[in-house]
Design a protein around this motif. Structure first.
Motif, PDB file in Angstrom:
ATOM      1  N   PHE A  86      43.725  35.968  36.305  1.00  0.00           N
ATOM      2  CA  PHE A  86      43.346  37.369  36.517  1.00  0.00           C
ATOM      3  C   PHE A  86      44.038  38.060  37.824  1.00  0.00           C
ATOM      4  O   PHE A  86      44.474  38.957  37.882  1.00  0.00           O
ATOM      5  N   GLU A  87      44.070  37.062  38.864  1.00  0.00           N
ATOM      6  CA  GLU A  87      44.492  37.183  40.252  1.00  0.00           C
ATOM      7  C   GLU A  87      45.097  36.085  40.550  1.00  0.00           C
ATOM      8  O   GLU A  87      44.763  35.025  40.716  1.00  0.00           O
ATOM      9  N   ARG A  88      46.226  36.364  41.454  1.00  0.00           N
ATOM     10  CA  ARG A  88      46.987  35.361  42.173  1.00  0.00           C
ATOM     11  C   ARG A  88      46.212  34.745  43.482  1.00  0.00           C
ATOM     12  O   ARG A  88      46.058  35.627  44.175  1.00  0.00           O
TER      13      ARG A  88
END
Length: 266
Positions: free
Chosen positions: A124-126
């Motif tokens: 979902f997020e790096r």
């Protein structure tokens, strides 16, 4: 090539995953009067540090950013996937990118592999850093594909890793600003390339003097002529010849007893 005699030390940058211990030890043995200072930098900061003069040379990850930096490729790292120890991947010796198709593959912002297409499912997020991604792997949120040296650097007892056979690989190189190829940089290049102290291309030791030149120099100091190999000089030759000749004459004068077969009595 510019001189470096005014530099009191040599500054060596290195990116995470590189262990410069061996080269530093050789430097200290060959150039004990010139201290070597290690400068740790991130992979993204390495080239800026070299350009700014914060380091004289550095171990970086290829490709080199720009044409003003010289580089010598050194080795290519194995790429691995980091997983929890109880993960199914831990049961095999190696995997392919396709084997990770159903996995959430974390892609940190400081990734050094340069993927064209990241395998698996995106998170979902790096994560900001590789260290942050390792923490997420330990929490069971995903897996991480990195050079093996980074997996070792961030080793945890609850994690393991396996080679990914078809993943991009990271290459390590020695780099330095081309306009500042100083004598000390040349010295370190020689160390990294495995040149000996007496190498004709290194500065640590002068080239070996040819044998004939050494003989001529020795004769000049004593005021004589260099001896030619294999020819004894002066009285030594006479004594040697006399001894060898007398020995042969004595051998000829003393006849050795003849040996024959014993006669059989009738």
């Amino acid at each position: 090539m510019t001189g470096s005699d005014a530099n009191p030390s040599f500054r060596l940058a290195y990116v995470p995953g590189v262990t410069p211990t061996k080269w530093v030890r050789i430097w200290n043995e060959r150039l004990p009067d010139i201290p070597l200072t290690l400068v740790g930098v991130s992979a993204g900061e390495a080239f800026a540090a070299l350009r700014a003069g914060d380091a004289d040379a550095g171990f970086v990850r290829l490709p080199v950013d720009g044409t003003d930096l010289s580089a010598i490729p050194l080795y290519t790292e194995t790429t691995v996937v980091v997983v929890p120890k109880d993960h199914v991947v831990s049961a095999v010796d190696e995997v392919t990118a396709e084997d990770l198709a159903d996995e959430i593959v974390l892609h940190p912002l400081d990734d050094v592999l340069g993927w064209e297409v990241l395998p698996g499912k995106p998170a979902f997020e790096r994560p900001a850093t590789t260290a942050d991604a390792i923490e997420l792997v330990a929490a069971g949120i995903g897996v991480l594909v990195v050079p093996q040296s980074l997996a070792r650097l961030h080793h945890r007892k609850d994690l393991t890793y396996r080679p990914v056979t078809d993943a991009p690989a990271s290459r390590i190189a020695l780099s330095w600003p081309e306009a500042r190829t100083t004598d000390l940089v040349e010295d370190f290049i020689g160390i990294v390339r495995g040149r000996t102290v007496n190498s004709s291309r290194g500065r640590q030791g002068a080239p070996a003097q040819p044998q004939q030149d050494r003989k001529a120099a020795a004769a000049k100091k004593t005021g004589g002529k260099p001896r030619t190999a294999g020819k004894p000089a002066g009285k030594t030759a006479g004594r040697t010849a006399g001894k060898s000749g007398g020995g042969k004459a004595q051998a000829r004068g003393a006849a050795a007893p003849k040996r024959g077969k014993p006669r059989r009595r009738p």
